[in-house]
Design an enzyme around this catalytic site. Sequence first.
Site, short mmCIF file in Angstrom:
data_model
loop_
_atom_site.label_atom_id
_atom_site.label_comp_id
_atom_site.label_asym_id
_atom_site.label_seq_id
_atom_site.Cartn_x
_atom_site.Cartn_y
_atom_site.Cartn_z
CB SER A 1 12.24 80.32 37.28
OG SER A 1 12.42 78.95 37.61
CE1 TYR B 1 7.21 78.82 35.12
CE2 TYR B 1 9.36 77.84 35.52
CZ TYR B 1 8.31 78.64 35.94
OH TYR B 1 8.37 79.27 37.15
P1 NAD Z 1 1.08 80.83 42.58
O1 NAD Z 1 0.27 80.08 41.59
O2 NAD Z 1 0.95 80.50 44.01
O3 NAD Z 1 0.83 82.37 42.39
C1 NAD Z 1 0.76 82.97 41.13
C2 NAD Z 1 -0.28 84.08 41.17
O4 NAD Z 1 -0.26 84.71 39.90
C3 NAD Z 1 -1.69 83.54 41.36
O5 NAD Z 1 -2.33 84.28 42.35
C4 NAD Z 1 -2.35 83.74 40.01
O6 NAD Z 1 -3.76 84.00 40.12
C5 NAD Z 1 -1.59 84.93 39.49
N1 NAD Z 1 -1.66 85.00 38.04
C6 NAD Z 1 -1.41 84.01 37.16
N2 NAD Z 1 -1.59 84.47 35.92
C7 NAD Z 1 -1.97 85.76 36.01
C8 NAD Z 1 -2.31 86.76 35.08
N3 NAD Z 1 -2.32 86.51 33.76
N4 NAD Z 1 -2.63 87.98 35.52
C9 NAD Z 1 -2.64 88.24 36.84
N5 NAD Z 1 -2.33 87.34 37.78
C10 NAD Z 1 -2.01 86.09 37.36
O7 NAD Z 1 2.59 80.65 42.10
P2 NAD Z 1 3.98 81.14 42.72
O8 NAD Z 1 4.82 79.95 42.89
O9 NAD Z 1 3.79 82.04 43.83
O10 NAD Z 1 4.53 81.90 41.45
C11 NAD Z 1 4.89 83.24 41.44
C12 NAD Z 1 6.00 83.43 40.42
O11 NAD Z 1 7.14 82.72 40.86
C13 NAD Z 1 5.67 82.94 39.05
O12 NAD Z 1 6.15 83.84 38.08
C14 NAD Z 1 6.43 81.64 38.97
O13 NAD Z 1 6.74 81.27 37.66
C15 NAD Z 1 7.65 81.97 39.78
N6 NAD Z 1 8.38 80.82 40.32
C16 NAD Z 1 7.78 79.92 41.14
C17 NAD Z 1 8.53 78.85 41.62
C18 NAD Z 1 7.93 77.81 42.53
O14 NAD Z 1 8.57 76.79 42.75
N7 NAD Z 1 6.76 78.04 43.10
C19 NAD Z 1 9.85 78.69 41.25
C20 NAD Z 1 10.43 79.64 40.43
C21 NAD Z 1 9.69 80.70 39.97
#
Ligand code: NAD
Length: 591
Positions: A461, A474
């Site tokens: 991130s 985080y």
């Molecule tokens: P999201 O919540 O839409 O998707 C995350 C997915 O991970 C969900 O389907 C959830 O069920 C699954 N998940 C969570 N914990 C789990 C576990 N223990 N085992 C298996 N599956 C699990 O979120 P997103 O934004 O798509 O996030 C994806 C990644 O991107 C994450 O690592 C997040 O930290 C990172 N990220 C997101 C953003 C943002 O702004 N959305 C920014 C930077 C980084």
Amino acid sequence: MRAGTEGARERWVRTGGIELCVQELGDASRPTVLLLHGYPDSKEVWSEVAERLRDRFHVVLYDIRGCGRSTAPLPLRGGFTLEKLTDDFLAVAEAVSPDAPVHLVGHDWGSVQGWEFATARRTEGRVASFTSISGPSLDHLALWLRRRATRPTPRRVAQLLSQSARSWYVYALHTPVLPEALMRGPLLKRWPKILARLEKLPSDGYPTESLATDAAHGAWLYRDNIRARMRRPRTDAYAHAPVQLITPTGDVFLSDRLYDGLEEWAPGLVRHTLAAKHWVPRSRPDQVSAWIAEFVAERERGAGGPAGRASAPAGPYAQAFGGRLVLVTGAASGIGRATAFAFAEAGARVIAVDRDPEGAVRTAEMARLLGAPEAAAETVDVSDEAAMEKLAAKVAAEHGVVDILVNNAGIGLAGAFLDTSAEEWRKILDVNLWGVVHGCRVFGRQMAERGQGGHIVNTASAAAFQPSRFLTAYSTSKAAVLMLSECLRAELAGKGIGVTAICPGIVNTGITATARFTGVSEDEQRQLRKKAVRLYGRRNYPPEKVAEAVLRAVHRDQAVVPVTPEAHGLRLMSRFTPRLLRALARIDLPL
Ligand code: NAD
């Protein structure tokens, strides 16, 4: 007995005063796949690929004249022309598959020959398909060079110079006696080590003991053909069979520009690229045999036009990811789902992993509709070490070793350090850090043990390089993922496995609806989530753009990839104005 050819049936084919050593594997009633070796090789260069194809096809290999155990023409000069090599091919094809055309696969000079057999008039009807790897048609090459020399543009001159620099060995092999003396003398002993080091090939009994004669006799392939064809190329060298081109992008001998416009000669050409060096039959046998099997099976089914493929994957990454096995965690939503879809559109086989079973199944179903030849869903909590071990074993048994792993599952947690409980720390580190560690350990080990390269993408991130008073836990988890990725990249570089840390900024996904806020009541929690959803919605950066960055990063083997503009800005600030970033870190949650 040489590696990989156990149980092969051997026969000798007499033609033009020589005897060719031919080996057959698999059921002779199945479609015949004929593997043609290059220089300075013998048929054993194909042993790993032959082994993988023998259950589905009738696999045939032969030592070309003067190489391996085949006898050499006398005199050598004039005995290796493409015309004579075509006679040999026709004799072998007649012996092993008298009633049906054969599927040719050629590497290096085997591919140069394959182009001849797939384009010469007298072989028409004997070739069912041709897979070309690292060896152009000499006719196409001559015309390619002429176009660039007679109608030079700066780009064309650069391409010409680049290919000429890679062709030093062609000039060297034209000198009399010297190559033979070198290969029988000082180079002979060192060649296997040179190959192992430069090409990262396994030291498994290849090259064989015929190397010295393979190298000495094979030099006549160059001397008998290159000058003659460069002077008088055939201008009607159109393929009369469907052609598939596999291009290793790290080939030090051939520029991939050589294949620009190849569709003119081979309509409906199917292209694949592979991040590997020249000797892919030995360094990437799994992927090479998978592409051969798929191409041959489609031709046998009679799919499509000249090169088949009614539903060929499209898009800029289809060549690179078609048929590769990709596993994405957190694939039920947001960035993970978009990434699974992008790989599916490129024709990859997709495994969608998530702790949400229904979401994972929906992703797999959609992936199939979008073009994935194979898509499966697995319900696993990435923080569970034993479950991840079990997943890796199951995936390996049912689908094979993962080529591209995307450790993406993650959760959000916001709030001050002093408000964050030990339990909350444990939970976020278990998923965001340990989930990635488990993924890298179990799937990375399989990739390393297979020894055929691969790629690992970890979703970090922008928070990994931006300190913040309200995202301590985080940001800490993501900074750890970034450093883990950098260290692992250094460790796995020697094994041809790339590692990328993806650093998105604010992306409009479901993460805001599930993120936890510490030190607040349930009511405040709901309010804060609503505000976060609104903020991310207003920013409205789509997860599909992150997915695009993931595919580009794997294709280019990038180390750290900030995605959104704010992520790029923060990355620059962390390098050049860290004090300003620290000042920003003091601002409270903008909700
Ligand atoms: P999201 O919540 O839409 O998707 C995350 C997915 O991970 C969900 O389907 C959830 O069920 C699954 N998940 C969570 N914990 C789990 C576990 N223990 N085992 C298996 N599956 C699990 O979120 P997103 O934004 O798509 O996030 C994806 C990644 O991107 C994450 O690592 C997040 O930290 C990172 N990220 C997101 C953003 C943002 O702004 N959305 C920014 C930077 C980084």
